[in-house]
Design an enzyme around this catalytic site. Sequence first.
Site, PDB file in Angstrom:
ATOM      1  N   CYS A  42       1.000  -1.384   0.667  1.00  0.00           N
ATOM      2  CA  CYS A  42      -0.192   0.087   0.472  1.00  0.00           C
ATOM      3  C   CYS A  42       1.164   1.437  -0.106  1.00  0.00           C
ATOM      4  O   CYS A  42       1.925   0.688   0.523  1.00  0.00           O
ATOM      5  CB  CYS A  42      -0.898   0.035   1.342  1.00  0.00           C
ATOM      6  SG  CYS A  42      -2.237   1.017   1.166  1.00  0.00           S
ATOM      7  N   ASP A  44       0.192   3.850   1.716  1.00  0.00           N
ATOM      8  CA  ASP A  44       0.075   4.433   3.135  1.00  0.00           C
ATOM      9  C   ASP A  44       1.800   4.673   3.759  1.00  0.00           C
ATOM     10  O   ASP A  44       2.719   3.867   3.192  1.00  0.00           O
ATOM     11  CB  ASP A  44      -0.972   3.495   4.208  1.00  0.00           C
ATOM     12  CG  ASP A  44      -0.583   4.087   4.967  1.00  0.00           C
ATOM     13  OD1 ASP A  44       0.272   4.991   6.244  1.00  0.00           O
ATOM     14  OD2 ASP A  44      -1.845   3.968   5.555  1.00  0.00           O
ATOM     15  N   ARG A  46       2.540   5.671   6.290  1.00  0.00           N
ATOM     16  CA  ARG A  46       2.810   4.433   7.647  1.00  0.00           C
ATOM     17  C   ARG A  46       3.963   3.032   7.473  1.00  0.00           C
ATOM     18  O   ARG A  46       4.221   2.990   8.125  1.00  0.00           O
ATOM     19  CB  ARG A  46       2.250   4.679   8.786  1.00  0.00           C
ATOM     20  CG  ARG A  46       1.422   5.997   9.168  1.00  0.00           C
ATOM     21  CD  ARG A  46       0.412   5.648   9.509  1.00  0.00           C
ATOM     22  NE  ARG A  46      -0.869   4.892   9.191  1.00  0.00           N
ATOM     23  CZ  ARG A  46      -1.982   4.820   9.385  1.00  0.00           C
ATOM     24  NH1 ARG A  46      -2.344   4.751  10.170  1.00  0.00           N
ATOM     25  NH2 ARG A  46      -3.453   4.319   7.716  1.00  0.00           N
ATOM     26  N   HIS A  98      -2.304  -4.006   5.042  1.00  0.00           N
ATOM     27  CA  HIS A  98      -2.017  -3.052   6.680  1.00  0.00           C
ATOM     28  C   HIS A  98      -3.781  -2.681   7.307  1.00  0.00           C
ATOM     29  O   HIS A  98      -4.580  -2.605   6.483  1.00  0.00           O
ATOM     30  CB  HIS A  98      -1.570  -1.864   6.476  1.00  0.00           C
ATOM     31  CG  HIS A  98      -1.953  -1.619   5.703  1.00  0.00           C
ATOM     32  ND1 HIS A  98      -2.513   0.013   6.632  1.00  0.00           N
ATOM     33  CD2 HIS A  98      -1.895  -0.265   4.523  1.00  0.00           C
ATOM     34  CE1 HIS A  98      -2.512   1.118   5.882  1.00  0.00           C
ATOM     35  NE2 HIS A  98      -2.420   0.682   5.200  1.00  0.00           N
ATOM     36  N   CYS A 101      -6.024   0.509   6.938  1.00  0.00           N
ATOM     37  CA  CYS A 101      -5.667   0.812   5.518  1.00  0.00           C
ATOM     38  C   CYS A 101      -7.065   1.881   5.216  1.00  0.00           C
ATOM     39  O   CYS A 101      -8.329   1.717   5.250  1.00  0.00           O
ATOM     40  CB  CYS A 101      -5.753  -0.430   4.607  1.00  0.00           C
ATOM     41  SG  CYS A 101      -5.592   0.499   3.384  1.00  0.00           S
TER      42      CYS A 101
END
Length: 211
Positions: A42, A44, A46, A98, A101
């Site tokens: 992803c 993302d 993080r 994750h 999400c």
Amino acid sequence: MTTYSEIFENNLAWIDAKKAAEPDFFENLSLDQKPDYLYIGCSDSRVTAEEMMGLQPGEAFVHRNVANLVVSTDLNVMSVINYAVRFLGVKHIIVCGHYNCGGVKAAMIPKDMGLLNPWLRTIRDVYRLHQEELDDIRDEAARYNRLVELNVQEQCLSVIKTASVQLSHTQSGCPTVHGWVFDIKSGRLKDLQIDFEAKLKDIKKIYNLFE
């Protein structure tokens, strides 16, 4: 919060640290890449692929998008898979989602998301395929986490359906496809234990491209 100018200062510090630990680091890095892993994850901010896997630069070929989707009409991810398998010879393909999400959460909300609609529809299709199981989960957070896992499983199947993966596996026995979920709260990676050989066998009736 790191400022824009500090990024370049950090870069110089990183260079110095790498050279101090390994004088030939960048000379070796400039050689052809030979990663064993293709990581599809992803976007993302993080979730950092190599860092959480404990890998060094050059050890993983990485592709990231919103909600770690593998869509057959997405030439970006299809090109990445093709290149990783046919030219880099990766031994493992990892689809890693994750918990928490944002893309998966957005797909759970029945509302117009504008340009995101066709992208999120892939995740909504995952919900549709597993609606009975998901609707039986009363706790919203648990249902959300389960959809994250099911989405990873379905994207793994999308990888297995590709011609490059099937042909390479027929010829060399590689790559193997894995499904993971990263738990942001604990930092732990969860292997969903996808039986690649069984999945490959199951889909051959419809998706087998090489016999």
